[in-house]
Design a protein around this motif. Structure first.
Motif, PDB file in Angstrom:
ATOM      1  N   UNK A  93      26.442   5.031   2.304  1.00 61.47           N
ATOM      2  CA  UNK A  93      26.541   4.499   0.946  1.00 61.47           C
ATOM      3  C   UNK A  93      25.514   3.397   0.854  1.00 61.47           C
ATOM      4  N   UNK A  94      24.914   3.199  -0.319  1.00 62.30           N
ATOM      5  CA  UNK A  94      23.867   2.192  -0.419  1.00 62.30           C
ATOM      6  C   UNK A  94      23.588   1.791  -1.848  1.00 62.30           C
ATOM      7  N   UNK A  95      22.487   1.080  -2.021  1.00 66.53           N
ATOM      8  CA  UNK A  95      22.103   0.527  -3.309  1.00 66.53           C
ATOM      9  C   UNK A  95      20.681   0.951  -3.675  1.00 66.53           C
ATOM     10  N   UNK A  96      20.301   0.683  -4.908  1.00 64.37           N
ATOM     11  CA  UNK A  96      18.949   0.936  -5.395  1.00 64.37           C
ATOM     12  C   UNK A  96      18.099  -0.329  -5.272  1.00 64.37           C
ATOM     13  N   UNK A  97      16.782  -0.133  -5.334  1.00 61.54           N
ATOM     14  CA  UNK A  97      15.857  -1.270  -5.295  1.00 61.54           C
ATOM     15  C   UNK A  97      14.831  -1.099  -6.399  1.00 61.54           C
ATOM     16  N   UNK A  98      14.061  -2.144  -6.638  1.00 62.64           N
ATOM     17  CA  UNK A  98      12.942  -2.056  -7.561  1.00 62.64           C
ATOM     18  C   UNK A  98      11.878  -1.161  -6.951  1.00 62.64           C
ATOM     19  N   UNK A  99      11.425  -0.181  -7.694  1.00 59.25           N
ATOM     20  CA  UNK A  99      10.449   0.767  -7.165  1.00 59.25           C
ATOM     21  C   UNK A  99       9.177   0.059  -6.744  1.00 59.25           C
ATOM     22  N   UNK A 100       8.650   0.464  -5.567  1.00 58.38           N
ATOM     23  CA  UNK A 100       7.393  -0.074  -5.078  1.00 58.38           C
ATOM     24  C   UNK A 100       7.495  -1.346  -4.279  1.00 58.38           C
ATOM     25  N   UNK A 101       8.714  -1.854  -4.058  1.00 64.98           N
ATOM     26  CA  UNK A 101       8.822  -3.082  -3.277  1.00 64.98           C
ATOM     27  C   UNK A 101       8.670  -2.771  -1.787  1.00 64.98           C
ATOM     28  N   UNK A 102       8.374  -3.784  -0.998  1.00 66.37           N
ATOM     29  CA  UNK A 102       8.201  -3.637   0.445  1.00 66.37           C
ATOM     30  C   UNK A 102       9.480  -3.096   1.074  1.00 66.37           C
ATOM     31  N   UNK A 103       9.365  -2.248   2.113  1.00 69.07           N
ATOM     32  CA  UNK A 103      10.576  -1.754   2.785  1.00 69.07           C
ATOM     33  C   UNK A 103      11.343  -2.836   3.526  1.00 69.07           C
ATOM     34  N   UNK A 104      10.715  -3.988   3.702  1.00 71.04           N
ATOM     35  CA  UNK A 104      11.400  -5.106   4.357  1.00 71.04           C
ATOM     36  C   UNK A 104      11.972  -6.096   3.354  1.00 71.04           C
ATOM     37  N   UNK A 105      11.877  -5.786   2.072  1.00 67.69           N
ATOM     38  CA  UNK A 105      12.251  -6.751   1.030  1.00 67.69           C
ATOM     39  C   UNK A 105      13.710  -6.615   0.640  1.00 67.69           C
ATOM     40  N   UNK A 106      14.176  -7.633  -0.021  1.00 66.93           N
ATOM     41  CA  UNK A 106      15.442  -7.707  -0.706  1.00 66.93           C
ATOM     42  C   UNK A 106      15.086  -8.472  -1.995  1.00 66.93           C
ATOM     43  N   UNK A 107      15.759  -8.357  -3.115  1.00 69.94           N
ATOM     44  CA  UNK A 107      17.136  -7.889  -3.233  1.00 69.94           C
ATOM     45  C   UNK A 107      17.245  -6.402  -3.523  1.00 69.94           C
ATOM     46  N   UNK A 108      18.502  -5.994  -3.628  1.00 67.30           N
ATOM     47  CA  UNK A 108      18.848  -4.668  -4.103  1.00 67.30           C
ATOM     48  C   UNK A 108      19.507  -4.809  -5.472  1.00 67.30           C
ATOM     49  N   UNK A 131       0.847  -1.188   0.000  1.00 70.63           N
ATOM     50  CA  UNK A 131       0.000   0.000   0.000  1.00 70.63           C
ATOM     51  C   UNK A 131       0.885   1.241   0.000  1.00 70.63           C
ATOM     52  N   UNK A 132       0.584   2.194  -0.869  1.00 66.13           N
ATOM     53  CA  UNK A 132       1.344   3.438  -0.921  1.00 66.13           C
ATOM     54  C   UNK A 132       0.839   4.372   0.174  1.00 66.13           C
ATOM     55  N   UNK A 133       1.724   4.734   1.078  1.00 71.13           N
ATOM     56  CA  UNK A 133       1.394   5.632   2.194  1.00 71.13           C
ATOM     57  C   UNK A 133       1.769   7.047   1.791  1.00 71.13           C
ATOM     58  N   UNK A 134       0.829   7.969   1.889  1.00 65.49           N
ATOM     59  CA  UNK A 134       1.066   9.379   1.588  1.00 65.49           C
ATOM     60  C   UNK A 134       1.339  10.138   2.883  1.00 65.49           C
ATOM     61  N   UNK A 135       2.213  11.139   2.812  1.00 69.49           N
ATOM     62  CA  UNK A 135       2.466  11.987   3.977  1.00 69.49           C
ATOM     63  C   UNK A 135       3.217  11.294   5.095  1.00 69.49           C
ATOM     64  N   UNK A 136       4.075  10.323   4.743  1.00 62.41           N
ATOM     65  CA  UNK A 136       4.865   9.631   5.764  1.00 62.41           C
ATOM     66  C   UNK A 136       5.965  10.548   6.287  1.00 62.41           C
ATOM     67  N   UNK A 137       6.380  10.316   7.524  1.00 64.43           N
ATOM     68  CA  UNK A 137       7.491  11.069   8.096  1.00 64.43           C
ATOM     69  C   UNK A 137       7.037  12.091   9.115  1.00 64.43           C
ATOM     70  N   UNK A 138       7.938  13.027   9.412  1.00 62.00           N
ATOM     71  CA  UNK A 138       7.709  14.018  10.462  1.00 62.00           C
ATOM     72  C   UNK A 138       8.405  13.578  11.738  1.00 62.00           C
ATOM     73  N   UNK A 139       9.316  14.422  12.260  1.00 64.91           N
ATOM     74  CA  UNK A 139      10.122  13.987  13.396  1.00 64.91           C
ATOM     75  C   UNK A 139       9.302  13.790  14.661  1.00 64.91           C
TER      76      UNK A 139
END
Length: 581
Positions: A251-266, A71-79
């Motif tokens: 430093x990091x890697x890219x992922x497939x757009x729209x995948x779960x934040x808990x997913x792999x691979x990169x 599910x795409x979450x809108x307005x995520x974040x805010x400290x």
């Protein structure tokens, strides 16, 4: 107790000097020890990365993220919401740490006061250490030292809070040295006792920093290869009995757009290289820089699985990492390591104390941020769909407007074209009303969010051949999964050319025209660009081949003046760059 500055220098000096024989630890346990029952203690890490001073939840695509259920979450974040989630997950065995770019390229609410608001709130949240990111160097090494150690800004003075007290945490970088002496420029490591066991944190910043930060920002510093620097710090920790070791890595890697934040691979890149090659004594790698969310495991050089994570950007995700430490060996039990990326949803109740702090800074910066400077007739997007070559079109409406604004600002010098790096355009301009100013109205705060770096628009003279070689330094590549990686400069309306992605590098650019006239190899061309590019930033080294420098206005001032003079501004038609795929 030793003052924090002196302690920092003492640790840095000790790591640089080595001295491992002073605190040797048995490599293996004896028979009697093996017979003892294993006693373990839990450790929890809560990690963030690439906050970029986003005290409020970002808008548009910057506040959008796909959750674990797709599910795409809108307005995520805010400290304030982030602080609530940290409080919910924090236990007595928890440390809050980060992987860099907490400041720099920040919204006006933070940047107006040199990111002191963000650092103040991170202290209140309980941050204990962070890797330095490339953006921590945006205002230079001296300024980075000031925000850690305290004191008012040397030019702008004190913020509304009064004299800045500094941070209670350090930015770490085991691979940043002073060129003159070879000493560490920042603390390389941080050691924290958590639940009775020592955990060592090693900081790394991307070795590409000199190509993505202004030359003045990293003057006098050397950025070394990350793995070798991490391994040196790891040996120092091991020799002092600190066996539980974590890399905080910008430093990091890219992922497939729209995948779960808990997913792999990169999509395997620089982040995976470091995560897999670092010494086997290092147990966990927390990454940043690429603004992606993932939870992966990769074999270390000894064949053990090692956790490798990242938590998106802008405060949209909080990464929770849990593991057990053997009290006898003082090392992490790798089989116990787990992680979870928590989306910071808009439904989370903001933390009262942090919400009050954000409101304070919002009120202070309000009169400047809310000043109207122009109008637009529709959204000016800076987004590119890179999911496939067919969809990828690197020319964006906002990039074109910014290039036009920079050319207009220095046209009196005889400048003929302007080039703009897409990475310097941090967000879109939206037509939809965002405050009380009405639809289509652009405020200073909104313009600042687009160009927060304070770069200078400069002009240099090049030949037609140099312009072609400069455009040939642009990047276009396709990963095995079809994702397109590109670094294509945005151009003013006076420049058109063709870029053929099917041809080899050096033969991709053709049909270059200025104001409809063919460019010849020997003609002189005055090019406008910001000082980051003129210094060879983003790998465009041809920019450094000219020395007849003219410095004009700050890029934000040029952009603001253009919006004011040309309102209402409509999205340009496009077609400045012809891409053959």
């Amino acid at each position: 107790m030793m003052p924090r500055t002196l302690l920092r220098l003492a640790v840095a000096g000790a790591v640089a000097a080595g001295g491992f024989a002073l605190a040797t630890v048995p490599a293996t346990a004896g028979p009697a020890e093996k017979a003892k029952p294993t006693r373990t203690v839990p450790v929890r890490l809560l990690t963030i990365n690439d906050l970029h001073g986003n005290l409020e939840a970002p808008t548009g695509s910057s506040g959008r993220i796909t959750d674990e259920n797709g599910v795409v979450v809108e307005g995520a974040g805010g400290v304030a919401r982030l602080a609530t989630k940290i409080e919910e997950l924090r236990t007595r065995n928890t440390a809050v740490v980060a992987a860099g770019d907490l400041i720099g390229a920040s919204p006006l609410i933070s940047a107006a006061y040199h990111d002191e608001p963000t650092l103040e709130i991170l202290d209140q949240i309980g941050l204990r250490a962070s890797a330095a990111g490339n953006h921590e160097f945006d205002e230079g090494y001296t300024e980075l030292q000031r925000v850690m150690d305290g004191g008012c800004h040397p030019v702008d003075g004190c913020s509304p809070r009064g004299e800045w007290k500094g941070t209670s945490f350090d930015f770490l970088a085991a691979n940043v040295l002073k060129e003159a002496t070879g000493d560490y420029a920042l603390p390389p490591v941080y050691i924290k006792t958590i639940n009775g066991v020592k955990v060592g944190f090693i900081g790394l910043v991307t070795a590409t920093t000199p190509t993505i930060v202004t030359a003045e920002g990293i003057k006098g510093l050397q950025f070394t290869e990350e793995v070798a620097a991490a391994n040196k710090a790891s040996r120092w920790l091991t020799a002092r009995g600190v066996k539980a070791q974590v890399i905080l890595m910008h430093e990091g890697d890219q992922v497939t757009q729209g995948q779960s934040p808990d997913a792999c691979p990169v999509v395997v890149g620089a982040g995976s290289r470091i995560a897999s090659a670092a010494a086997p004594e290092i147990d966990v790698v927390v990454s940043g820089h690429s603004h992606q969310a993932y939870i992966c495991k990769t074999p270390d050089p000894a064949g053990q699985q090692r956790l490798y994570t990242q938590g998106s950007s802008f405060g949209r995700v909080l990464t929770q990492i849990d593991f057990q430490v053997d009290k006898r060996t003082r090392d992490v039990i790798r089989s116990t390591v787990t992680a979870d990326n928590h989306v910071i949803r808009p439904s989370i109740t903001p933390h009262d104390k942090i919400d009050t702090a954000v409101s304070y800074w919002k009120e202070k910066v309000g009169p400047v941020a809310n000043k109207p400077i122009g109008k637009i007739t529709a959204d000016l997007s800076n987004s590119v769909d890179n999911t496939s070559p067919a969809k990828a079109n690197p020319e964006t409406p906002l990039g074109s407007v910014i290039a036009d604004s920079q050319l207009a600002a220095v046209q009196s010098t005889g400048a003929q074209i302007a080039l703009m790096n897409p990475g310097g355009i941090r967000t879109a301009l939206r037509f939809e009303q965002s405050g009380s100013e009405g639809p289509g109205v652009v405020t200073y705060g909104e313009a600042f969010a687009v160009q927060p770096f304070g770069n200078i628009v400069q002009v240099k003279t090049y030949t037609g051949d140099q312009l072609k070689r400069l455009l040939e330094q642009q990047v276009w590549s396709v990963a095995p999964n079809g994702t397109v990686t590109h670094r294509i400069l945005q151009v003013s309306s006076s420049l058109t050319y063709t870029f053929d992605t099917t041809k080899p590098v050096g033969q991709r650019v053709s049909n270059i025209k200025i104001n409809g006239q063919d460019v010849t190899p020997t003609q002189s061309i005055k090019i406008a660009a910001n000082n980051f590019l003129m210094g060879g930033g983003d790998g465009f080294s041809v920019f450094t081949e000219s020395t007849d420098l003219f410095s004009g206005p700050v890029d934000l001032d040029a952009f603001s003046a253009y919006l004011t003079a040309n309102s209402p501004v409509a999205p340009p038609a496009g077609g400045r760059i012809t891409i053959i795929k």
